[in-house]
Design a protein around this motif. Sequence first.
Motif, PDB file in Angstrom:
ATOM      1  N   THR A 105      56.954  62.155  40.068  1.00  0.00           N
ATOM      2  CA  THR A 105      55.643  62.751  39.834  1.00  0.00           C
ATOM      3  C   THR A 105      54.597  61.646  39.731  1.00  0.00           C
ATOM      4  O   THR A 105      54.927  60.461  39.648  1.00  0.00           O
ATOM      5  N   ILE A 106      53.342  62.070  39.701  1.00  0.00           N
ATOM      6  CA  ILE A 106      52.245  61.106  39.550  1.00  0.00           C
ATOM      7  C   ILE A 106      51.304  61.575  38.445  1.00  0.00           C
ATOM      8  O   ILE A 106      51.210  62.771  38.143  1.00  0.00           O
ATOM      9  N   SER A 107      50.629  60.600  37.827  1.00  0.00           N
ATOM     10  CA  SER A 107      49.560  60.881  36.862  1.00  0.00           C
ATOM     11  C   SER A 107      48.255  60.391  37.472  1.00  0.00           C
ATOM     12  O   SER A 107      48.228  59.366  38.173  1.00  0.00           O
ATOM     13  N   ILE A 108      47.158  61.119  37.205  1.00  0.00           N
ATOM     14  CA  ILE A 108      45.876  60.806  37.832  1.00  0.00           C
ATOM     15  C   ILE A 108      44.782  60.783  36.775  1.00  0.00           C
ATOM     16  O   ILE A 108      44.681  61.683  35.933  1.00  0.00           O
ATOM     17  N   GLY A 109      43.970  59.727  36.842  1.00  0.00           N
ATOM     18  CA  GLY A 109      42.764  59.651  36.037  1.00  0.00           C
ATOM     19  C   GLY A 109      41.552  59.825  36.930  1.00  0.00           C
ATOM     20  O   GLY A 109      41.438  59.165  37.978  1.00  0.00           O
ATOM     21  N   LEU A 156      43.400  57.847  33.237  1.00  0.00           N
ATOM     22  CA  LEU A 156      44.793  57.696  33.663  1.00  0.00           C
ATOM     23  C   LEU A 156      45.685  57.375  32.467  1.00  0.00           C
ATOM     24  O   LEU A 156      46.791  57.913  32.331  1.00  0.00           O
ATOM     25  N   TYR A 157      45.208  56.492  31.602  1.00  0.00           N
ATOM     26  CA  TYR A 157      45.977  56.157  30.388  1.00  0.00           C
ATOM     27  C   TYR A 157      46.194  57.400  29.535  1.00  0.00           C
ATOM     28  O   TYR A 157      47.287  57.623  28.996  1.00  0.00           O
ATOM     29  N   ALA A 158      45.162  58.249  29.427  1.00  0.00           N
ATOM     30  CA  ALA A 158      45.295  59.484  28.656  1.00  0.00           C
ATOM     31  C   ALA A 158      46.312  60.425  29.300  1.00  0.00           C
ATOM     32  O   ALA A 158      47.085  61.098  28.592  1.00  0.00           O
ATOM     33  N   ALA A 159      46.342  60.486  30.627  1.00  0.00           N
ATOM     34  CA  ALA A 159      47.310  61.345  31.322  1.00  0.00           C
ATOM     35  C   ALA A 159      48.730  60.877  31.066  1.00  0.00           C
ATOM     36  O   ALA A 159      49.639  61.693  30.845  1.00  0.00           O
ATOM     37  N   LYS A 160      48.944  59.593  31.074  1.00  0.00           N
ATOM     38  CA  LYS A 160      50.281  59.051  30.829  1.00  0.00           C
ATOM     39  C   LYS A 160      50.686  59.262  29.366  1.00  0.00           C
ATOM     40  O   LYS A 160      51.844  59.564  29.062  1.00  0.00           O
ATOM     41  N   ALA A 161      49.700  59.093  28.475  1.00  0.00           N
ATOM     42  CA  ALA A 161      50.003  59.270  27.052  1.00  0.00           C
ATOM     43  C   ALA A 161      50.282  60.726  26.715  1.00  0.00           C
ATOM     44  O   ALA A 161      50.978  61.026  25.720  1.00  0.00           O
ATOM     45  N   SER A 162      49.753  61.641  27.511  1.00  0.00           N
ATOM     46  CA  SER A 162      49.915  63.073  27.241  1.00  0.00           C
ATOM     47  C   SER A 162      51.173  63.657  27.871  1.00  0.00           C
ATOM     48  O   SER A 162      51.357  64.879  27.840  1.00  0.00           O
ATOM     49  N   GLY A 163      52.002  62.818  28.460  1.00  0.00           N
ATOM     50  CA  GLY A 163      53.256  63.312  29.010  1.00  0.00           C
ATOM     51  C   GLY A 163      53.451  63.139  30.503  1.00  0.00           C
ATOM     52  O   GLY A 163      54.475  63.537  31.057  1.00  0.00           O
ATOM     53  N   ARG A 164      52.451  62.572  31.199  1.00  0.00           N
ATOM     54  CA  ARG A 164      52.540  62.298  32.636  1.00  0.00           C
ATOM     55  C   ARG A 164      52.543  63.593  33.470  1.00  0.00           C
ATOM     56  O   ARG A 164      52.503  64.675  32.928  1.00  0.00           O
ATOM     57  N   ASN A 165      52.560  63.395  34.797  1.00  0.00           N
ATOM     58  CA  ASN A 165      52.533  64.513  35.750  1.00  0.00           C
ATOM     59  C   ASN A 165      51.349  65.433  35.445  1.00  0.00           C
ATOM     60  O   ASN A 165      51.481  66.651  35.393  1.00  0.00           O
ATOM     61  N   ARG A 166      50.174  64.838  35.280  1.00  0.00           N
ATOM     62  CA  ARG A 166      48.993  65.634  34.971  1.00  0.00           C
ATOM     63  C   ARG A 166      47.731  64.865  35.393  1.00  0.00           C
ATOM     64  O   ARG A 166      47.781  63.670  35.695  1.00  0.00           O
TER      65      ARG A 166
END
Length: 456
Positions: free
Chosen positions: A412-416, A439-449
């Motif tokens: 999966t990917i995370s996007i900021g 992007l950092y927030a997306a990764k901190a929130s569980g990724r794939n978002r």
Amino acid sequence: MQATLIQLTANRSQRLTAALAAAVLLCTMAMVWPYSTVQASAVLPFMPIFATSVVIAEGLTAYFLATQYRISGRFVFAVLASAYAFTSVAAAAHLAVYPGVFSASGLFHTGRQTAIWIWLLWRGAFALFVMLALAIRSRPPIGSHDGRRWRGALAMGGSIAGSIALCAAAGAAHDRLPNLVASAGPYRHLSANPAIVSVALMCIAALAVHAYVTRLRTLMDLWLAVALLAGVVDIVLTLGAGARYSVGWYAARIASMVSANALLGMLVSETSRTYLRLADAHRTLQALSVRDGLTGVFNRAYFDERYPRELTLARAAGYPLSILLVDVDHFKDYNDALGHLAGDECLRRIAHTLAASLTRQTDFVARYGGEEFAVVLPACDPRVGASTAERLRQAVADMKLPGPSEKTPYVTISIGHASSRSHADLQGATLLAGADAALYAAKASGRNRVEHEQAG
């Protein structure tokens, strides 16, 4: 032109063109021959036009061949350049002393015989130079640039000096040379004169030996043969003409112009084709230089050059610009579990999917570093930027690439996402920082978002 024209093989189309030119020359000679002695009107400007065109054509041919010599180091090109330099000077001298052009008997008080003797030197020397070129054809290239320079200068300088000296000698000894032209103008017993017979045989021999040795394999060999054939036609029609300004005389001069321009036409054509190939190669190289070698999308250097340009355009036009920073989730674990080769293939497939999912020509994706990608969306407001980011995330999820572990079964990917609408003062670094924070927030929130930066 390639490294050397001596290796540029003639294709079928080029052979047909040269064969057609040769056929036209021979057919013209056959048709003109029965009428060659018919006296035509004396068009006085014809001779200056003819001689000037020959001087220019053969001078340009010498220059192109000298350039080939400097590039390739093959001395055969220096010899052929010397041949054309010799004949260019001889053609100029031929015009200067030709009766009726600058004065009734020619310049420098040379007399009526000098012009035809210079013409014989012109034709005979060219045949000798071609035979010499055939003799040294197989010599290896000269490696030293200094060696190329002084040998080339010696060959060219010697041929020009030799041409001047021989033409001057023909003029100085005009009253001691055999009389070839009667005082009234017609050629007298020209075909029986040993000098003209010898030159004619030399030209025919040069053509025959050239065709036998080279087999006319290369483009240069092919058109040099056409030039030699046109020279032979010039001699034959001159012998049959009987007098200056006859039908045969005019046809012979035209054949001489063909001889001067045959090789030049090929050299100019190949130069043009070389520039076209160079332009294509430059465009290809330019395209490769802005592409990432692994993924095929644009590289970081391209991003660093185009991103500020798009920001400047956005400021000037007053439209919004969105940027997405994309990170492949758990990519270190992916490399550790499946290996770097599998990791490279994963990045390639993700990059291809991201690029294929962009619907506008102005949008672009670039590899930002490692497993990160940057997507620039010009003229894109926050709402459309957010929907585009979600579409990209879903496209990668739909690929269902096997993940590194049971906890992460698919890649999966995370996007900021950040938009210029969130900033009163649009600065590139500020917008990137906003996307990076998202992007950092997306990764901190569980990724794939997808997360959006709204501060400003």
